[in-house]
Scaffold this motif. Sequence first.
Motif: not given
Length: 242
Positions: A229-242, A49-60
């Motif tokens: 359920r996550v359908k877009s980036d709007n469904d993920i809190d900004k705290e998860f952005v790496k 898998s290409d981790n270069g496109v990973a935008e989100y941390k999986l846990a806080l």
Amino acid sequence: MKKGLVMVAVLSMGIVVGVPLVSYGMQKEKKIEQWGSVLATNYEKGKKSDNGVAEYKLALEGQYSQNTEALENVYEAGEDILITKDEVEQAQDYYEIIGDTKKDAKQKAIDHVEEQNALYVEAIKNGFDVTDDEVKAYIEELKKNINNSDNKDEVMEIVNKFDSEEDYWNYEFEVYKKLLPVQKYVKSLEKKYVSKHTKQNGNSDVLEKWDKEFEKIKNKLVDEQNYERVKSDNDIDKEFVK
């Protein structure tokens, strides 16, 4: 003395090979072989898998927060943790292998990963995170237990599906980075519950009562995560952005 069975963590958060595979019609060896193939395939997919496109941390919090994922592989978002599609699909594969219908397997898979991820969050909040050295020590102990166990051949059927034994243990290392905190946390809860209720009521049915109490705990923790359920980036809190 008869050596005990070793239950290996073969699902991302703890479904084990052993008794669950015995009680269904298909030959147990065949089921174990299928499950080993699922794990090996997913391990190879993860390596590529290409981790270069990973935008989100999986846990806080906790070691697992170092893991990242792309939006397209995020299945659900909780308050403190994200669930990946890979987790759900792997769990679903397990339940289908042991005989559940696709529909039932999917729901069981979702329930399982929601519970286990919620338990991980609570384990970290209660100080049960682990270091890499702790995980490595646990893996070394697990290797010894497997070599002395009655079901060594079953475990090796899974190991042999990987390109090498080293790959298998690398896989298990990642599993236990997340699973070991849960194990430690749940063990502490059980110990406190059993100690308290044995003093109050004796030990006739305390473990059965603990099982019921544990189900309540898991349900409460899942509710607290408020998974969506996550359908877009709007469904993920900004705290998860790496």
